[in-house]
Design a protein around this motif. Sequence first.
Motif, PDB file in Angstrom:
ATOM      1  N   PHE A  22       1.011  -1.641   0.101  1.00  0.00           N
ATOM      2  CA  PHE A  22       0.310  -0.737  -0.438  1.00  0.00           C
ATOM      3  C   PHE A  22       0.559   1.116  -0.078  1.00  0.00           C
ATOM      4  N   GLU A  23       1.544   1.064   0.474  1.00  0.00           N
ATOM      5  CA  GLU A  23       2.086   2.131   0.660  1.00  0.00           C
ATOM      6  C   GLU A  23       3.538   2.555  -0.490  1.00  0.00           C
ATOM      7  N   GLN A  24       4.125   1.313  -1.312  1.00  0.00           N
ATOM      8  CA  GLN A  24       4.709   1.617  -2.160  1.00  0.00           C
ATOM      9  C   GLN A  24       3.396   2.861  -3.073  1.00  0.00           C
ATOM     10  N   LEU A  25       2.150   1.777  -3.020  1.00  0.00           N
ATOM     11  CA  LEU A  25       1.438   1.979  -4.088  1.00  0.00           C
ATOM     12  C   LEU A  25       0.797   3.153  -3.907  1.00  0.00           C
ATOM     13  N   TYR A  26       1.101   3.885  -3.410  1.00  0.00           N
ATOM     14  CA  TYR A  26       0.394   4.920  -2.605  1.00  0.00           C
ATOM     15  C   TYR A  26       1.856   6.187  -3.586  1.00  0.00           C
ATOM     16  N   PHE A  55      -7.790   6.758  -1.065  1.00  0.00           N
ATOM     17  CA  PHE A  55      -6.674   5.923  -0.873  1.00  0.00           C
ATOM     18  C   PHE A  55      -7.756   4.788   0.492  1.00  0.00           C
ATOM     19  N   VAL A  56      -8.345   5.114   1.228  1.00  0.00           N
ATOM     20  CA  VAL A  56      -8.822   4.852   2.325  1.00  0.00           C
ATOM     21  C   VAL A  56      -9.492   3.917   1.895  1.00  0.00           C
ATOM     22  N   HIS A  57     -10.898   4.440   0.708  1.00  0.00           N
ATOM     23  CA  HIS A  57     -11.456   3.455  -0.155  1.00  0.00           C
ATOM     24  C   HIS A  57     -10.667   2.315  -0.842  1.00  0.00           C
ATOM     25  N   ILE A  58      -9.702   2.625  -1.428  1.00  0.00           N
ATOM     26  CA  ILE A  58      -9.105   1.514  -2.302  1.00  0.00           C
ATOM     27  C   ILE A  58      -8.470   0.548  -1.097  1.00  0.00           C
TER      28      ILE A  58
END
Length: 186
Positions: A22-26, A55-58
Amino acid sequence: MQNQAEIQKLLVLCGTHSQTAFEQLYQQASPKLYGTAMRLLQNGELADEALQEAFVHIWHKASEYDPEKGSAFAWMATIVRYRALDIIRREKSQQNRSEAMANEQLALQQGEDFFIHELHVDEDQHLQLLQECLKALDSQQRKSVLLSYYYGYSHSEMVTRLKRPLGTIKSWIRRGMESVRECMQR
């Protein structure tokens, strides 16, 4: 931004609740997604808000992403777009309510009958009685009741607008509504 395959891989890993993915995606997707939000909202703070909500939804819905239905970036961009549109609707609603409240305040200062004038219902006795009952309220109770029931403000919006604690606002509304009910039953 990395290639689409990398974004897709990270999104699929987010579906397994991998915080690292998730961090990398962000880090990889947020600059472009921020641009999407910014184009729609034309305001940096609102674009930040849309991106955060997206991003919360993602994070919560990543497991529902289906690579067969489209690219990962398009899926995320759609989420950002919907969040931005929600914010536009919310901001427009707040602007409309603020304008209506300002118009009502002007009408009250000029002594106009705000409900009757606005609705053009001179003959409606119930509406006239309601107006008289509202006029009899303490100004804070009247304002709280109107903001809540007439303009549709949430309690949290009223806390911000009136700069009073939530409990105080709830008490004003409750006492105001009790007084209006008693007055209407006379």
